[in-house]
Design a protein around this motif. Structure first.
Motif, PDB file in Angstrom:
ATOM      1  N   ILE A   8       0.783  -1.219   0.082  1.00 24.56           N
ATOM      2  CA  ILE A   8       0.023   0.109  -0.057  1.00 24.56           C
ATOM      3  C   ILE A   8       0.873   1.222  -0.031  1.00 24.56           C
ATOM      4  CG2 ILE A   8      -1.649   1.338   1.388  1.00 24.56           C
ATOM      5  CD1 ILE A   8      -2.566  -1.480   2.359  1.00 24.56           C
ATOM      6  N   ASP A  11       2.555   1.692  -3.487  1.00 28.41           N
ATOM      7  CA  ASP A  11       1.745   2.128  -4.407  1.00 28.41           C
ATOM      8  C   ASP A  11       1.455   3.600  -4.250  1.00 28.41           C
ATOM      9  OD1 ASP A  11       1.534  -0.393  -5.517  1.00 28.41           O
ATOM     10  OD2 ASP A  11      -0.461  -0.866  -4.563  1.00 28.41           O
ATOM     11  N   ALA A  12       1.499   4.151  -2.889  1.00 31.95           N
ATOM     12  CA  ALA A  12       0.957   5.444  -2.810  1.00 31.95           C
ATOM     13  C   ALA A  12       2.245   6.510  -3.228  1.00 31.95           C
ATOM     14  CB  ALA A  12       0.778   5.836  -1.350  1.00 31.95           C
ATOM     15  N   ALA A  15       2.415   6.468  -6.906  1.00 35.60           N
ATOM     16  CA  ALA A  15       1.494   7.500  -7.550  1.00 35.60           C
ATOM     17  C   ALA A  15       1.781   8.829  -7.278  1.00 35.60           C
ATOM     18  CB  ALA A  15       0.156   6.923  -6.991  1.00 35.60           C
ATOM     19  N   TYR A  16       2.139   9.161  -5.915  1.00 38.45           N
ATOM     20  CA  TYR A  16       2.529  10.462  -5.326  1.00 38.45           C
ATOM     21  C   TYR A  16       3.740  11.204  -6.137  1.00 38.45           C
ATOM     22  CZ  TYR A  16       3.073  14.512  -2.333  1.00 38.45           C
ATOM     23  OH  TYR A  16       3.144  15.722  -1.742  1.00 38.45           O
ATOM     24  N   GLU A  23       2.254   2.240 -13.058  1.00 39.79           N
ATOM     25  CA  GLU A  23       1.544   2.554 -11.837  1.00 39.79           C
ATOM     26  C   GLU A  23       1.924   1.565 -10.625  1.00 39.79           C
ATOM     27  OE1 GLU A  23      -2.638   2.705 -11.960  1.00 39.79           O
ATOM     28  OE2 GLU A  23      -2.562   4.260 -13.748  1.00 39.79           O
ATOM     29  N   ASN A  24       2.712   0.629 -10.980  1.00 41.10           N
ATOM     30  CA  ASN A  24       3.020  -0.383 -10.072  1.00 41.10           C
ATOM     31  C   ASN A  24       4.528  -0.583  -9.473  1.00 41.10           C
ATOM     32  OD1 ASN A  24       0.250  -1.285  -9.792  1.00 41.10           O
ATOM     33  ND2 ASN A  24       0.698  -2.428 -11.764  1.00 41.10           N
ATOM     34  N   SER A  67      -3.758   6.601  -5.560  1.00 45.45           N
ATOM     35  CA  SER A  67      -3.743   5.605  -4.915  1.00 45.45           C
ATOM     36  C   SER A  67      -4.782   5.227  -3.886  1.00 45.45           C
ATOM     37  CB  SER A  67      -2.270   6.061  -3.839  1.00 45.45           C
ATOM     38  OG  SER A  67      -2.585   6.905  -2.935  1.00 45.45           O
ATOM     39  N   ARG A  68      -5.536   6.341  -3.520  1.00 46.84           N
ATOM     40  CA  ARG A  68      -6.681   6.229  -2.715  1.00 46.84           C
ATOM     41  C   ARG A  68      -6.348   6.029  -1.249  1.00 46.84           C
ATOM     42  NH1 ARG A  68     -10.243   8.798  -5.332  1.00 46.84           N
ATOM     43  NH2 ARG A  68     -12.105   7.959  -4.531  1.00 46.84           N
ATOM     44  N   ARG A  71      -1.682  10.175   2.548  1.00 49.14           N
ATOM     45  CA  ARG A  71      -0.261  10.294   2.502  1.00 49.14           C
ATOM     46  C   ARG A  71       0.207  11.766   2.245  1.00 49.14           C
ATOM     47  NH1 ARG A  71      -1.578  12.996  -1.222  1.00 49.14           N
ATOM     48  NH2 ARG A  71      -1.795  12.796  -3.290  1.00 49.14           N
ATOM     49  N   THR A 132      -1.542   3.827   6.089  1.00 45.55           N
ATOM     50  CA  THR A 132      -2.346   2.783   5.296  1.00 45.55           C
ATOM     51  C   THR A 132      -3.512   2.426   5.975  1.00 45.55           C
ATOM     52  OG1 THR A 132      -1.183   1.165   6.979  1.00 45.55           O
ATOM     53  CG2 THR A 132       0.067   1.714   5.081  1.00 45.55           C
ATOM     54  N   ARG A 135      -7.936   4.547   3.736  1.00 41.44           N
ATOM     55  CA  ARG A 135      -8.001   4.567   2.282  1.00 41.44           C
ATOM     56  C   ARG A 135      -9.762   4.686   2.012  1.00 41.44           C
ATOM     57  NH1 ARG A 135      -5.796  -1.239   2.052  1.00 41.44           N
ATOM     58  NH2 ARG A 135      -6.230  -1.305   4.209  1.00 41.44           N
TER      59      ARG A 135
END
Length: 136
Positions: A8, A11-12, A15-16, A23-24, A67-68, A71, A132, A135
């Motif tokens: 998690i 991923d954040a 994306a940030y 994206e991964n 990321s939803r 952060r 985390t 979300r």
């Protein structure tokens, strides 16, 4: 079972910072460290306690569109630190102040849902505090 907390946080961070067209993943040559509980015990009084209360109230304002996940970068974190410092009549700190990183690490020790992602690449060093537990 859901995603692991490190995934998690990863991923954040991807994306940030927009570090990769994927994206991964991070680009090759990127060194990533996940700080959870660190050797710095949180101060249970004074400035840190007030800072933690302030940060806890604004996590939902810092949820990433991709990321939803809640952060905040060291720049975001410094903004909130300086708001509190101004309220107390203290001078603002720069993002590169050792106190900023120390307080970010103390946050991870104070809340097991927080992970501090440290990213080192040819572009420099970046920090992202990921909650985390929040979300969408």
């Amino acid at each position: 079972m859901g995603k692991k907390l490190d995934d998690i946080a990863k991923d954040a961070a991807v994306a940030y910072f927009g570090l990769s067209s994927s994206e991964n993943s991070f680009p090759k040559g990127t060194e990533v460290t996940y700080h959870k509980k660190v050797d710095i015990e949180p101060d249970t009084s004074g400035f840190f306690t007030d800072l933690k209360e302030r940060i806890d109230k604004i996590w939902t304002e810092n949820i990433g569109n991709m990321s939803r996940v809640a952060r905040m970068s060291d720049v975001d974190f410094t903004h909130y630190v300086n708001q509190l410092r101004t309220d107390r009549g203290a001078k603002p700190l720069n993002t590169d102040s050792n106190l900023i990183e120390m307080w970010m690490k103390m946050m991870t020790s104070a809340d097991r849902k927080l992970i501090l992602v440290e990213i080192k690449s040819s572009e420099g060093r970046k920090l992202l505090l990921v909650n985390t537990g929040i979300r969408m």
